[in-house]
Design a protein around this motif. Structure first.
Motif, mmCIF file in Angstrom:
data_model
loop_
_atom_site.group_PDB
_atom_site.id
_atom_site.type_symbol
_atom_site.label_atom_id
_atom_site.label_comp_id
_atom_site.label_asym_id
_atom_site.label_seq_id
_atom_site.Cartn_x
_atom_site.Cartn_y
_atom_site.Cartn_z
ATOM 1 N N TYR A 48 -5.573 12.440 11.485
ATOM 2 C CA TYR A 48 -4.700 13.375 10.772
ATOM 3 C C TYR A 48 -4.677 14.744 11.458
ATOM 4 O O TYR A 48 -4.344 15.750 10.829
ATOM 5 N N GLY A 49 -5.016 14.753 12.731
ATOM 6 C CA GLY A 49 -4.900 15.979 13.498
ATOM 7 C C GLY A 49 -6.161 16.784 13.640
ATOM 8 O O GLY A 49 -6.159 17.812 14.330
ATOM 9 N N GLY B 149 -4.676 0.606 13.578
ATOM 10 C CA GLY B 149 -4.373 -0.788 13.312
ATOM 11 C C GLY B 149 -3.710 -1.026 11.977
ATOM 12 O O GLY B 149 -3.368 -2.164 11.640
ATOM 13 N N GLY B 150 -3.517 0.047 11.187
ATOM 14 C CA GLY B 150 -2.953 -0.102 9.848
ATOM 15 C C GLY B 150 -1.781 0.835 9.626
ATOM 16 O O GLY B 150 -1.156 1.323 10.571
ATOM 17 N N LEU B 151 -1.506 1.097 8.376
ATOM 18 C CA LEU B 151 -0.408 1.969 7.983
ATOM 19 C C LEU B 151 -1.004 3.282 7.486
ATOM 20 O O LEU B 151 -1.800 3.296 6.547
ATOM 21 N N ARG B 152 -0.612 4.375 8.141
ATOM 22 C CA ARG B 152 -1.124 5.701 7.791
ATOM 23 C C ARG B 152 -0.054 6.476 7.041
ATOM 24 O O ARG B 152 1.089 6.538 7.469
ATOM 25 N N PHE B 153 -0.443 7.062 5.923
ATOM 26 C CA PHE B 153 0.476 7.797 5.053
ATOM 27 C C PHE B 153 0.349 9.295 5.306
ATOM 28 O O PHE B 153 -0.766 9.823 5.339
ATOM 29 N N THR B 154 1.478 9.971 5.437
ATOM 30 C CA THR B 154 1.474 11.420 5.618
ATOM 31 C C THR B 154 1.799 12.175 4.344
ATOM 32 O O THR B 154 1.639 13.391 4.296
ATOM 33 N N ASP B 155 2.259 11.473 3.301
ATOM 34 C CA ASP B 155 2.690 12.126 2.056
ATOM 35 C C ASP B 155 2.094 11.388 0.854
ATOM 36 O O ASP B 155 2.786 11.070 -0.117
ATOM 37 N N PHE B 156 0.778 11.138 0.932
ATOM 38 C CA PHE B 156 0.058 10.482 -0.156
ATOM 39 C C PHE B 156 -0.625 11.555 -0.999
ATOM 40 O O PHE B 156 -1.225 12.487 -0.461
ATOM 41 N N HIS B 157 -0.590 11.376 -2.324
ATOM 42 C CA HIS B 157 -1.106 12.401 -3.225
ATOM 43 C C HIS B 157 -2.083 11.822 -4.236
ATOM 44 O O HIS B 157 -1.812 10.794 -4.866
ATOM 45 N N SER B 158 -3.214 12.497 -4.381
ATOM 46 C CA SER B 158 -4.162 12.133 -5.422
ATOM 47 C C SER B 158 -3.638 12.600 -6.771
ATOM 48 O O SER B 158 -2.867 13.566 -6.863
ATOM 49 N N MET C 186 -4.608 8.705 3.531
ATOM 50 C CA MET C 186 -4.447 7.366 2.951
ATOM 51 C C MET C 186 -4.111 6.404 4.082
ATOM 52 O O MET C 186 -3.139 6.600 4.821
ATOM 53 N N ILE C 187 -4.933 5.388 4.216
ATOM 54 C CA ILE C 187 -4.752 4.370 5.247
ATOM 55 C C ILE C 187 -4.889 3.011 4.585
ATOM 56 O O ILE C 187 -5.796 2.806 3.760
ATOM 57 N N ASP D 247 6.170 8.329 5.979
ATOM 58 C CA ASP D 247 6.220 9.595 5.251
ATOM 59 C C ASP D 247 6.783 9.408 3.845
ATOM 60 O O ASP D 247 7.216 10.364 3.209
ATOM 61 N N GLU D 248 6.763 8.165 3.339
ATOM 62 C CA GLU D 248 7.187 7.919 1.957
ATOM 63 C C GLU D 248 6.234 8.617 0.982
ATOM 64 O O GLU D 248 5.030 8.721 1.221
ATOM 65 N N LEU D 249 6.782 9.082 -0.140
ATOM 66 C CA LEU D 249 6.011 9.783 -1.162
ATOM 67 C C LEU D 249 5.245 8.776 -2.019
ATOM 68 O O LEU D 249 5.846 7.943 -2.702
ATOM 69 N N VAL D 250 3.916 8.856 -1.993
ATOM 70 C CA VAL D 250 3.059 7.848 -2.630
ATOM 71 C C VAL D 250 1.961 8.553 -3.432
ATOM 72 O O VAL D 250 1.578 9.691 -3.134
ATOM 73 N N HIS D 251 1.435 7.865 -4.454
ATOM 74 C CA HIS D 251 0.529 8.468 -5.433
ATOM 75 C C HIS D 251 -0.600 7.495 -5.773
ATOM 76 O O HIS D 251 -0.452 6.280 -5.649
#
Length: 451
Positions: free
Chosen positions: A44-45, A60-69, A321-322, A335-339
């Protein structure tokens, strides 16, 4: 018309196909870091510390840039992960972390339906190893909420070497009783998890590993023990920090230990040839602390996002989130919005279990086919703080008298630096009204659990 012999073959195969389907249900491993910021990982930088195992999981997986707790503190997000519901549906106590002094008799209601209960009903063996923080004493502990076994702590934090909570209690549990163990907390939880996988590698399992790292006390494996039993540590809860202006070295050691734990879990799955049969999910319960109190500085990193733990700016709840499922989920970034609420309905969908009432959405089509998600609003509440996200718009406000709303366009201003509320009063009103409707709805729901 199908010949009688062919019909007989079909009838004979149907039960076998059902058994085969049951046997191929994926395992689930949900790893939740504590207070880990968006910028604390290389993938994540972040450039320090090195996190090779988590980074490899991300590649090796799907990394989320817009995941929110679901919350900007511990307990709210944990309630969401377990139930797929906004934590406020279980009462205002879940606006923040459950107190170990004033709320020891409170917790996630037993009437709540958890993902562990649903998976156990579907034939899974379930284990929780780590920080619970959804109840401090029986019956509000994991084994009464769907888990077959629990090892770990029930409070918000404990000494990583002595497992003493900030009230001076021994806080290391085996199911519904205190059973102390020797070792560094992260290592102990990893060992329990590895043993759980080995013991249940021939049956579908759900491993919930909510690490305490990187929550204070800020203690790496080589830092000294701090707390002892029988006295309060509320005014001295942070560990032995010689330079309070630079907590980062202690935190980096904790992150490296967390990364090694993820590596050990993945390697254990490889050893038992379970990699392609297991969905591994890695996330954090909220953003990290940048500062704490008057003098603790240089703690965590939330990357480009404003704010920190306990705040409703992006840095308080936009977290790593991975998800990894080799052979089923292609590597990539979304970059989908996920929760947090979305994990429960997604896990049920992946094993073809009926949907249950949830505030989340099924992410399976996104994970596997990269289909875009439907548009929706997301909401947060933390005491007097409130926030709502709708597309690129983010409203941050306070219910305190005289407080002025803040409106940000995250597409143009991801760091939430330019408040444009006065320029877009219609949008402010629209988001404020949406939040008020949500607030009334969750408060009404909470009455079910306050009787």
């Amino acid at each position: 018309m199908m010949p009688a012999f062919a019909l007989l073959v079909v009838f004979l195969l149907v039960p076998l196909l059902g058994i085969e389907a049951a046997e191929t249900k994926p395992n689930f491993v949900l790893i939740v870091a504590d207070d880990l910021g968006y910028g604390d990982l290389g993938c994540y930088g972040g450039d320090s510390p090195q996190t090779p195992h988590i980074d490899r999981l991300a590649r090796g997986g799907l990394r989320f840039t817009d995941f929110h707790s679901a919350g900007a503190m511990c307990s709210p997000t944990r309630a969401s992960l377990m139930t797929g519901r906004y934590p406020q549906r279980f009462g205002p106590i879940f606006d923040a972390a459950l107190s170990g002094t004033t709320q020891r008799d409170r917790g996630l209601p037993l009437e709540a339906t958890t993902i562990a209960e649903l998976l156990r009903e579907a034939g899974y063996v379930t284990g929780c190893f780590g920080k619970w923080h959804l109840g401090y004493q029986p019956p509000l502990l994991p084994t009464n909420q769907g888990f077959d076994i629990f090892r770990g702590l029930v409070s918000g934090d404990g000494d990583f070497h002595t497992q003493i909570d900030r009230s001076g209690n021994e806080d290391w549990w085996h199911n519904n009783r205190v059973e102390m163990d020797e070792g560094y907390t992260t290592d102990l939880l990893t060992k329990y998890s590895v043993d759980f996988i080995a013991a249940h590698h021939e049956e579908p399992f759900f491993l919930y590993l909510p690490h305490l790292a990187i929550h204070f006390p800020w203690q790496g494996p080589e830092d000294p023990p701090h707390r002892t039993a029988g006295r309060s540590w509320h005014q001295d809860k942070w560990g032995v920090i010689p330079d309070r202006g630079n907590v980062r070295p202690h935190v980096e050691a904790m992150i490296e230990s967390l990364d090694a734990s993820v590596g050990a879990i993945v390697e254990t799955l490889n050893q038992w040839e379970l990699t392609q049969e297991t969905v591994v999910i890695f996330t954090s319960d909220n953003g990290g602390y940048l500062t704490y109190g008057k003098d603790f500085r240089n703690i965590s990193s939330n990357g480009e996002w404003r704010g920190q733990k306990a705040q409703l700016y992006e840095g308080g709840h936009r977290v790593p989130m991975i998800v990894s499922w080799p052979g089923r989920i292609a590597p990539g970034v979304t970059d989908e919005l996920v929760h947090s609420n979305d994990l429960l309905p997604t896990m049920l969908s992946l094993i073809d279990e009926p949907a249950v009432s949830s505030d989340g959405i099924d992410l399976a089509s996104l994970w596997i086919e990269r289909e875009p998600l439907p548009k929706r609003d997301l909401f947060w509440r933390s005491g007097s703080q409130l926030a709502v996200r709708s597309g690129s718009w983010k409203l941050v406000a306070s219910r305190k008298e005289g407080a002025k709303p803040e409106l940000y366009n995250l597409d143009d201003d991801p760091g939430e630096q330019r408040n444009v509320a006065t320029q877009y009063p219609t949008i402010v009103k629209k988001l404020s009204d949406a939040w008020s409707q949500w607030d009334a709805d969750v408060d009404l729901s909470s009455m079910e659990y306050s009787r």
